[in-house]
Structures are given as C-alpha cells and as structure tokens.
Scaffold this motif. Sequence first.
Motif, PDB file in Angstrom:
ATOM      1  N   THR A 174     -25.480  16.147 -13.068  1.00  0.00           N
ATOM      2  CA  THR A 174     -23.798  15.419 -13.021  1.00  0.00           C
ATOM      3  C   THR A 174     -23.574  15.489 -14.532  1.00  0.00           C
ATOM      4  OG1 THR A 174     -24.618  14.356 -11.329  1.00  0.00           O
ATOM      5  CG2 THR A 174     -23.838  12.865 -12.916  1.00  0.00           C
ATOM      6  N   LYS A 175     -22.487  15.330 -15.312  1.00  0.00           N
ATOM      7  CA  LYS A 175     -23.053  15.437 -16.536  1.00  0.00           C
ATOM      8  C   LYS A 175     -21.858  14.420 -17.065  1.00  0.00           C
ATOM      9  CE  LYS A 175     -22.252  18.986 -18.846  1.00  0.00           C
ATOM     10  NZ  LYS A 175     -22.563  19.404 -20.334  1.00  0.00           N
ATOM     11  N   GLU A 176     -21.552  13.855 -16.424  1.00  0.00           N
ATOM     12  CA  GLU A 176     -20.278  12.091 -16.796  1.00  0.00           C
ATOM     13  C   GLU A 176     -19.905  11.342 -16.025  1.00  0.00           C
ATOM     14  OE1 GLU A 176     -17.011  11.092 -19.991  1.00  0.00           O
ATOM     15  OE2 GLU A 176     -17.975  13.243 -19.640  1.00  0.00           O
ATOM     16  N   PHE A 177     -20.230  10.431 -15.812  1.00  0.00           N
ATOM     17  CA  PHE A 177     -19.531   9.287 -14.835  1.00  0.00           C
ATOM     18  C   PHE A 177     -17.982   8.935 -15.327  1.00  0.00           C
ATOM     19  CE2 PHE A 177     -23.597   7.922 -14.062  1.00  0.00           C
ATOM     20  CZ  PHE A 177     -23.687   8.386 -12.527  1.00  0.00           C
ATOM     21  N   ILE A 178     -16.820   9.234 -14.768  1.00  0.00           N
ATOM     22  CA  ILE A 178     -16.053   8.662 -15.193  1.00  0.00           C
ATOM     23  C   ILE A 178     -14.959   7.652 -14.894  1.00  0.00           C
ATOM     24  CG2 ILE A 178     -12.995   9.648 -15.489  1.00  0.00           C
ATOM     25  CD1 ILE A 178     -14.997  11.452 -16.923  1.00  0.00           C
ATOM     26  N   GLY A 179     -14.515   6.898 -15.262  1.00  0.00           N
ATOM     27  CA  GLY A 179     -13.566   5.784 -14.635  1.00  0.00           C
ATOM     28  C   GLY A 179     -12.293   5.141 -15.427  1.00  0.00           C
ATOM     29  N   GLU A 180     -12.419   3.901 -14.460  1.00  0.00           N
ATOM     30  CA  GLU A 180     -10.835   3.113 -14.943  1.00  0.00           C
ATOM     31  C   GLU A 180     -11.620   1.877 -15.735  1.00  0.00           C
ATOM     32  OE1 GLU A 180      -7.770   4.463 -13.173  1.00  0.00           O
ATOM     33  OE2 GLU A 180      -7.517   6.465 -14.018  1.00  0.00           O
ATOM     34  N   ASN A 181     -10.991   0.778 -15.866  1.00  0.00           N
ATOM     35  CA  ASN A 181     -10.845  -0.077 -15.423  1.00  0.00           C
ATOM     36  C   ASN A 181     -12.735  -0.720 -15.504  1.00  0.00           C
ATOM     37  OD1 ASN A 181      -8.004  -1.444 -16.401  1.00  0.00           O
ATOM     38  ND2 ASN A 181      -7.680  -0.661 -14.373  1.00  0.00           N
TER      39      ASN A 181
END
Length: 487
Positions: A365-372
């Motif tokens: 896992t490189k990064e967690f992506i999110g919105e709001n």
Amino acid sequence: MGKVTGFLEFERLEEGYEPVEKRVKNYKEFVIGLTNEQAKIQGARCMDCGTPFCNNGCPVNNIIPDFNDLVYHQDWKNAIEVLHSTNNFPDFTGRVCPAPCEAACVLNINNDPVGIKSIEHAIIDRAWQEGWVKPQPAKVKTGKKVAIVGSGPAGMAAAQQLARVGHDVTVFEKNDTIGGLLRFGIPDFKFDKSHIDRRVKQMEAEGVVFKTNTIVGELPKGSKVTNWAKETVSPEQLKQDFDAVLLAGGSEQSRDLPVPGRDLAGIHFAMEFLPQQNRVNAGGKVKDQIMATGKNVIVIGGGDTGSDCVGTSNRHGAKSVIQFELMPQPPEQENKELTWPYWPIKLRTSSSHEEGCEREFAIATKEFIGENGKVTGVKTVRVELKDGKFVEVAGSEQTLKADLVLLAMGFVNPVNTMLEGFGVEKDARGNAKASTDVGGYKTNVSGVFAAGDVRRGQSLVVWAIREGRQAAREVDAFLMGSTTLPR
C-alpha cells in the motif's frame, strides 16, 4: 496405535461445512464434526510410527497416539482423560488451532496426515454431551493467594491449574466478560462463546474468582483498545494483597500502516472491527458500529485475523472484499522433504476465503485516497523480494476502490502500562522479559510472573494454554517450594 494397517486402508476424512449460502446469513459455527464411527476410522489411521513427532509438534504436547487409539477402540471416557491431562481446553483448540501436530504427523511425509484436530474436537464434544467434564476442586487449600491479570486462554489455563492445587485464585479482566481476545478477537462463526462460558462455570465451581470491568494499571492516553473497566487496581495493591501475581494479558497493540491518508475516515484496525460484531452477537449495543454492508472492503494482511475480517465482511453483506498480502503467493503444496516435521509455508485457503474474496499477493500500500475526509481508494504497487528486501515493480501502480479498509497486520506488544507499573523489564519487542528455562516465567520483580502473549508476543491459542500451564507450575513451586503440576 490405532489399527496396524489402518493408514493403508482408510483415507483422511475432513470435517464438513454448512453450505456457503446458508452459513453467511448468520454468525453460528458451521463446522460439522465427525460422527463416532468416522472418528473411529480416523483414529485407525494413526500408525505405529515408533517416534510420534506429533507430540512435539503440539505446543501442549498432547499424547496424541494414545487418544487416537482409545477413540479407535471407542473408549471415549479414557480418551478425554488423556486429552485433559495435557490440555485444559480442547474445546478451544479443537476449533481454532491450526493443528501443527498434523504437519508433524509421520504419515504426512508421503500421505495425508491423521485428522488429529477433528478427533480432538470429537472427543471433547462427546465428553460434554456425556457429562464427563466436571469441576475438580482442590481437596486441601494452601492459604496462598494468586492474582492473574488477563482472562484469555493463558490466564484461564493458569487459573485452573493453580486452583486445582489449592490456591485462592482471582482473575482480573478489563472487559465486561471473560475470555480476552479468545472472546473478542475470534468471530463467533469460528468459535461460539458458549464454550468459554461453560468453562468459566466449571472454574468458578473449582474456586476461581473472576473480576471483570477491572483494569490493573492504566491504559495509555489515546489507546484505541476498548476499555470497559469501571474499577482500577494498582500494581502495588495486587503485590500487597496477593502472594504471587501472574501477568497474562494479550498483545493488543496493532501494527499500523503509516502511509499518506492514514487519518481518513473508514480505515480501522481489525481489533476495532471484529470485537464490535462479537458484542452485538452477544446481545450488546455498539454505538456507530463499523459495518461493511454494501461497501468495497480491502483487508490489509494475509493471516488469520485478515481472514476473520473477510468472513465478517461477507456476513455484513459487503459489495466486494479484497485481501492484501505483502509476501509473494506461496506454493499450493509444500516440499515435504524439506519442511517436515515443521510447520510449512504453503497457500492456505480458509473457509472465509471460500465464501467470497479476491486475494492479492506481493502487493504493498502506497497511499490511501479519499474525498471529503473519507477513504475512497487505496493506491498500491507490486513488489518483489530481492536480496531480502522488497523492491517495487516499475509501472505496477494502481488504485483500487475502497469504502472500508481493515488493517490486520498483526500485533506488536501489550498496550497496557501495567508492565511499567509493576516495574517489569521488557524485551526488545516491548513484551515482558521472562525466561522459560526451568524456574522460568519469572520477571525481574519477585513474586511477579508473565505468560502468554504478554511474554512471547502474538501467538496461537494453544501456545497461550501451554504458557499458562507452565507458568502455573512455576508459581506453585515459588509459593510451596515444590510442585506436582506438570510442565
């Protein structure tokens, strides 16, 4: 042992499962145990191998050929006597132990091993049905008082052993019910908690006192471990009130994944997710329960805890479930000439995987992506092992949808500050430093012992039972100058 030619005549018979479509609609155990006749046939497969490696493959050193032979001859009552002589709780291990004894079975060299775990399961279930499992209170009391901190399998095993030789035993548990991670960490569909409850009743009849909602020491500020404690007891008070103290807490500090986006909502430790469902199953109420219903779920961690997250997510009605494993996919069949009688690394497909799950190996896992502020995806990359290090595969990055991420990458050390409170030295991993040599399980503090995950780190239920039994022997010897308890 068994039938001399049994291993040549009979094939291994696995325990059955309820159909997937039926079992995912509830949280009940779904394993279909062997019938008496089936268990007899499996017992017949135990060969007269001369050197039963299964005994040493089993952490509690179960006397496996003997109880296999007794089941073959349908002498069930003596079979449970033999089984209980080394294992306080075969009803636990017969359900959740991965059975390293079977990996060590001599028959496993070139055939399917004896179904030892299924026979153990059959013996203890028959024993409960027949009413053979009864309290064994001590005939003579010693007047010595022992405090045990933690009511998981290590604490329970030690408590039962010490009570049976006449000590007054009090078990302190921070949660509202007994069992530790055995109760809160293992889903009910793998292990129904009624098995713990009836053992608690047996132990209470043997004189063990259980004090729930009580924490010894303090939890660190910001700890995410659920704390139901209503009462606090200081280490100093325990040392003053008891002749010996055994620390048998769990290794509950989950391994984190500190990558960008870790603070997004929807990312949780497995031990935040799994205990909540167990509490709900027990009739409790959980505010803002973490649910996988209708969500794209990614489970990071390829072990048993990750598998438990998969099974629970499927029962919630997840839209999709993907499980990540950093290591490359292991072979489907081990090279027995190289690995026997040790526990082999091979591809293991659990009942939860069979219920619906996509498995990804050699992925990081490189990064967690999110919105709001909420997680919507996980950015990943493929990795390869080169010279003992993970190296990213160029051009392999991708982003997968995720509405819920569950971190199931193991545990690193105890979270309670009680070790500091008692002044117990720690090892390099943050666990209690206590040797297992003869006279072991002693910490640097006189009269204070440690066993189970708090000493050895995250491990199996069967290892916890072993440690509890052995620590009980050392506590008894410390108190009385000698002991009749087995190692």
